[in-house]
Design a protein around this motif. Structure first.
Motif, PDB file in Angstrom:
ATOM      1  N   GLY A 285       1.352   9.479   3.316  1.00 58.10           N
ATOM      2  CA  GLY A 285       1.947   8.544   4.281  1.00 58.10           C
ATOM      3  C   GLY A 285       0.995   8.131   5.392  1.00 58.10           C
ATOM      4  O   GLY A 285       1.425   7.527   6.377  1.00 58.10           O
ATOM      5  N   SER A 286      -0.312   8.424   5.263  1.00 60.29           N
ATOM      6  CA  SER A 286      -1.248   8.083   6.347  1.00 60.29           C
ATOM      7  C   SER A 286      -1.382   6.574   6.538  1.00 60.29           C
ATOM      8  O   SER A 286      -1.755   6.112   7.610  1.00 60.29           O
ATOM      9  CB  SER A 286      -2.618   8.739   6.129  1.00 60.29           C
ATOM     10  N   VAL A 287      -1.093   5.810   5.501  1.00 57.85           N
ATOM     11  CA  VAL A 287      -1.002   4.352   5.648  1.00 57.85           C
ATOM     12  C   VAL A 287      -0.030   3.829   4.588  1.00 57.85           C
ATOM     13  O   VAL A 287       0.060   4.394   3.490  1.00 57.85           O
ATOM     14  CB  VAL A 287      -2.404   3.678   5.532  1.00 57.85           C
ATOM     15  N   GLY A 288       0.719   2.804   4.961  1.00 56.83           N
ATOM     16  CA  GLY A 288       1.657   2.197   4.013  1.00 56.83           C
ATOM     17  C   GLY A 288       2.827   3.099   3.665  1.00 56.83           C
ATOM     18  O   GLY A 288       3.174   4.021   4.421  1.00 56.83           O
ATOM     19  N   HIS A 289       3.395   2.857   2.497  1.00 63.19           N
ATOM     20  CA  HIS A 289       4.559   3.622   2.034  1.00 63.19           C
ATOM     21  C   HIS A 289       4.178   5.087   1.786  1.00 63.19           C
ATOM     22  O   HIS A 289       3.153   5.370   1.178  1.00 63.19           O
ATOM     23  CB  HIS A 289       5.072   2.970   0.737  1.00 63.19           C
ATOM     24  N   HIS A 290       4.997   5.993   2.267  1.00 64.06           N
ATOM     25  CA  HIS A 290       4.758   7.420   2.046  1.00 64.06           C
ATOM     26  C   HIS A 290       5.329   7.776   0.672  1.00 64.06           C
ATOM     27  O   HIS A 290       6.531   7.966   0.512  1.00 64.06           O
ATOM     28  CB  HIS A 290       5.474   8.212   3.154  1.00 64.06           C
ATOM     29  N   GLY A 291       4.462   7.777  -0.317  1.00 58.70           N
ATOM     30  CA  GLY A 291       4.939   8.048  -1.682  1.00 58.70           C
ATOM     31  C   GLY A 291       4.035   7.388  -2.692  1.00 58.70           C
ATOM     32  O   GLY A 291       2.839   7.205  -2.439  1.00 58.70           O
ATOM     33  N   PHE A 292       4.619   6.995  -3.812  1.00 59.07           N
ATOM     34  CA  PHE A 292       3.802   6.513  -4.924  1.00 59.07           C
ATOM     35  C   PHE A 292       3.893   4.990  -5.110  1.00 59.07           C
ATOM     36  O   PHE A 292       4.890   4.372  -4.736  1.00 59.07           O
ATOM     37  CB  PHE A 292       4.237   7.203  -6.226  1.00 59.07           C
ATOM     38  N   VAL A 293       2.866   4.447  -5.759  1.00 60.98           N
ATOM     39  CA  VAL A 293       2.852   3.010  -6.063  1.00 60.98           C
ATOM     40  C   VAL A 293       4.061   2.630  -6.921  1.00 60.98           C
ATOM     41  O   VAL A 293       4.623   1.535  -6.784  1.00 60.98           O
ATOM     42  CB  VAL A 293       1.536   2.607  -6.784  1.00 60.98           C
ATOM     43  N   SER A 294       4.473   3.569  -7.778  1.00 64.17           N
ATOM     44  CA  SER A 294       5.607   3.298  -8.674  1.00 64.17           C
ATOM     45  C   SER A 294       6.919   3.123  -7.890  1.00 64.17           C
ATOM     46  O   SER A 294       7.815   2.394  -8.329  1.00 64.17           O
ATOM     47  CB  SER A 294       5.750   4.427  -9.700  1.00 64.17           C
ATOM     48  N   ASP A 295       7.026   3.781  -6.699  1.00 65.61           N
ATOM     49  CA  ASP A 295       8.235   3.610  -5.861  1.00 65.61           C
ATOM     50  C   ASP A 295       8.339   2.153  -5.418  1.00 65.61           C
ATOM     51  O   ASP A 295       9.429   1.571  -5.395  1.00 65.61           O
ATOM     52  CB  ASP A 295       8.167   4.462  -4.577  1.00 65.61           C
ATOM     53  N   ILE A 296       7.169   1.586  -5.040  1.00 66.82           N
ATOM     54  CA  ILE A 296       7.173   0.198  -4.539  1.00 66.82           C
ATOM     55  C   ILE A 296       7.539  -0.762  -5.678  1.00 66.82           C
ATOM     56  O   ILE A 296       8.328  -1.694  -5.497  1.00 66.82           O
ATOM     57  CB  ILE A 296       5.795  -0.169  -3.929  1.00 66.82           C
ATOM     58  N   LEU A 297       6.992  -0.481  -6.861  1.00 67.34           N
ATOM     59  CA  LEU A 297       7.305  -1.336  -8.020  1.00 67.34           C
ATOM     60  C   LEU A 297       8.811  -1.272  -8.317  1.00 67.34           C
ATOM     61  O   LEU A 297       9.457  -2.310  -8.538  1.00 67.34           O
ATOM     62  CB  LEU A 297       6.492  -0.865  -9.240  1.00 67.34           C
ATOM     63  N   GLN A 298       9.369  -0.060  -8.283  1.00 63.83           N
ATOM     64  CA  GLN A 298      10.809   0.108  -8.543  1.00 63.83           C
ATOM     65  C   GLN A 298      11.624  -0.692  -7.517  1.00 63.83           C
ATOM     66  O   GLN A 298      12.613  -1.343  -7.863  1.00 63.83           O
ATOM     67  CB  GLN A 298      11.169   1.602  -8.479  1.00 63.83           C
ATOM     68  N   LYS A 299      11.162  -0.656  -6.246  1.00 65.15           N
ATOM     69  CA  LYS A 299      11.873  -1.366  -5.176  1.00 65.15           C
ATOM     70  C   LYS A 299      11.846  -2.882  -5.439  1.00 65.15           C
ATOM     71  O   LYS A 299      12.868  -3.564  -5.290  1.00 65.15           O
ATOM     72  CB  LYS A 299      11.221  -1.030  -3.827  1.00 65.15           C
ATOM     73  N   LEU A 300      10.692  -3.392  -5.852  1.00 64.69           N
ATOM     74  CA  LEU A 300      10.581  -4.837  -6.137  1.00 64.69           C
ATOM     75  C   LEU A 300      11.547  -5.216  -7.260  1.00 64.69           C
ATOM     76  O   LEU A 300      12.211  -6.257  -7.212  1.00 64.69           O
ATOM     77  CB  LEU A 300       9.148  -5.209  -6.531  1.00 64.69           C
ATOM     78  N   ILE A 301      11.628  -4.349  -8.279  1.00 63.06           N
ATOM     79  CA  ILE A 301      12.533  -4.616  -9.409  1.00 63.06           C
ATOM     80  C   ILE A 301      13.989  -4.568  -8.920  1.00 63.06           C
ATOM     81  O   ILE A 301      14.787  -5.454  -9.226  1.00 63.06           O
ATOM     82  CB  ILE A 301      12.296  -3.604 -10.557  1.00 63.06           C
ATOM     83  N   ASP A 302      14.302  -3.542  -8.102  1.00 65.82           N
ATOM     84  CA  ASP A 302      15.673  -3.401  -7.581  1.00 65.82           C
ATOM     85  C   ASP A 302      16.078  -4.591  -6.721  1.00 65.82           C
ATOM     86  O   ASP A 302      17.256  -4.953  -6.663  1.00 65.82           O
ATOM     87  CB  ASP A 302      15.806  -2.113  -6.746  1.00 65.82           C
TER      88      ASP A 302
ATOM     89  N   VAL B  77       0.852  -1.198   0.000  1.00 63.31           N
ATOM     90  CA  VAL B  77       0.000   0.000   0.000  1.00 63.31           C
ATOM     91  C   VAL B  77       0.884   1.243   0.000  1.00 63.31           C
ATOM     92  O   VAL B  77       1.916   1.283   0.663  1.00 63.31           O
ATOM     93  CB  VAL B  77      -0.902  -0.005   1.269  1.00 63.31           C
ATOM     94  N   ALA B  78       0.454   2.252  -0.754  1.00 65.03           N
ATOM     95  CA  ALA B  78       1.164   3.541  -0.751  1.00 65.03           C
ATOM     96  C   ALA B  78       0.142   4.667  -0.661  1.00 65.03           C
ATOM     97  O   ALA B  78      -0.929   4.588  -1.252  1.00 65.03           O
ATOM     98  CB  ALA B  78       1.975   3.695  -2.038  1.00 65.03           C
ATOM     99  N   THR B  79       0.477   5.693   0.109  1.00 68.19           N
ATOM    100  CA  THR B  79      -0.369   6.900   0.109  1.00 68.19           C
ATOM    101  C   THR B  79       0.531   8.122  -0.070  1.00 68.19           C
ATOM    102  O   THR B  79       1.670   8.145   0.417  1.00 68.19           O
ATOM    103  CB  THR B  79      -1.180   7.049   1.429  1.00 68.19           C
TER     104      THR B  79
END
Ligand code: FAD
Ligand code: FES
Ligand code: MG
Length: 276
Positions: A159-176, A154-156
């Motif tokens: 930052g009220s819940v989950g990652h503080h930022g964008f869904v694309s940040d999480i996708l980039q992290k999974l790729i990294d 989850v991203a918001t």
């Protein structure tokens, strides 16, 4: 006439309706949409079939109140009837066992991602879902997505819940992290789909987006939903709504979607006055 059999408020501006539409429910597949008209003078607007129940003969619509028609729709209650529903329209999502699929939904876009993620899971895929919203209050279908996903992130924006930022940040992290990803599907604001497609492009990860241009007839006749994909003109209603995100001209789509902003604001102002 199509009766609203259930109404649920998902967040301040997002409502879920289950509507009795047996013929549509019988044929509906993940990725398709309907076009509705509320009354004789109403405009036609497309909404994704967020779920369907063939036995009960119902389809689920999840919509955000952004202007006149969706606000008017949001005021309807259980037992009220919608004048016209045309569908299912558009091509169904291509569901097969790809391996690991990342499903990325933003804002009200989580609703159309849900049936696709569910169908991908049923087809044997490992489903990693990433859902996001501006804040926790606007985050929808978290439990439903959790249920059909092997992994949920989850991203918001605030930052009220989950990652503080964008869904694309999480996708980039999974790729990294070197996670194996065979396909990505993303639905949400055009800018989000553009960014997600930009994240996956250097890695050659096939990325499917569901485009939301302005539609009128939904059957390929008016040309209103024209989009540019791989330098070719496509009609999103009959050629899509899903396309290869690496080939879509998102800037052109964003420009075309604001063509009627002035008229839409006027319509909303007039509607508010009428309601006073
Ligand atoms: P308006 O004030 O008239 O318009 C607000 C914005 O909505 C516009 O700037 C434009 O970008 C868009 N819009 C307006 N009219 C149309 C139209 N006829 N066709 C497409 N976009 C329009 N929204 C949801 O909340 N849930 C969904 O499941 C959903 N699924 C969609 C599926 C498809 C295939 C498409 C193309 C759009 C989908 N939308 C969905 C967007 C939805 O159709 C618009 O939010 C709605 O039409 C806005 O109408 P309005 O009169 O309330 O707002
Ligand atoms: Fe008219 Fe697609 S909505 S051609
Ligand atoms: Mg409108």
């Amino acid at each position: 006439m199509y009766k609203i059999v259930k109404k649920k408020i998902l967040s301040q501006a997002v409502k879920l309706f289950e509507v009795s539409a047996p013929l549509i429910a019988k044929k509906a597949q993940a990725g398709q949409f309907i076009i509705l008209r509320l009354d004789e003078k109403g405009e036609r607007i497309p909404l994704t079939i967020a779920d369907f129940n063939r036995e009960d003969g119902t389809i689920t619509l999840v919509f955000m109140e952004v202007g006149e028609t969706t606000t008017q729709l949001g005021k309807m209650e259980e037992g009220d009837e919608i004048l016209n529903l045309a569908g299912p329209l558009g091509n169904p999502s291509e569901i097969k066992d790809y391996g690991t699929v990342v499903c990325v939904g933003g804002g009200v876009g989580v609703a159309p991602v849900y049936p696709i993620a569910k169908a991908l899971k049923e087809a044997g895929n490992k489903v990693i879902s990433i859902i996001g919203a501006r804040c926790e209050e606007l985050l929808i279908l978290k439990e439903e997505m959790q249920e059909i996903s092997d992994e949920l992130h989850v991203a918001t924006d605030d930052g009220s819940v989950g990652h503080h930022g964008f869904v694309s940040d999480i996708l980039q992290k999974l790729i990294d992290e070197g996670r194996e990803i065979n396909q990505v599907i993303t639905i949400g604001p055009v800018i989000m789909m553009k960014v997600v497609s930009g994240v996956t492009k250097p890695y050659g990860i096939k990325t499917i987006v569901s485009l939301n241009p302005i539609m009128v007839d939904g059957t390929g006749m008016c040309g209103g939903c024209r989009v540019t994909v791989g330098n070719e003109t496509k009609f999103a209603c009959v050629d899509g709504p899903e396309f290869d995100g690496h080939l879509v001209d998102f800037d052109n789509l964003m420009k075309r979607n604001t063509r009627f902003t002035e008229k839409e604001s006027c319509a909303m102002e007039n509607y508010k006055k009428k309601c006073q």
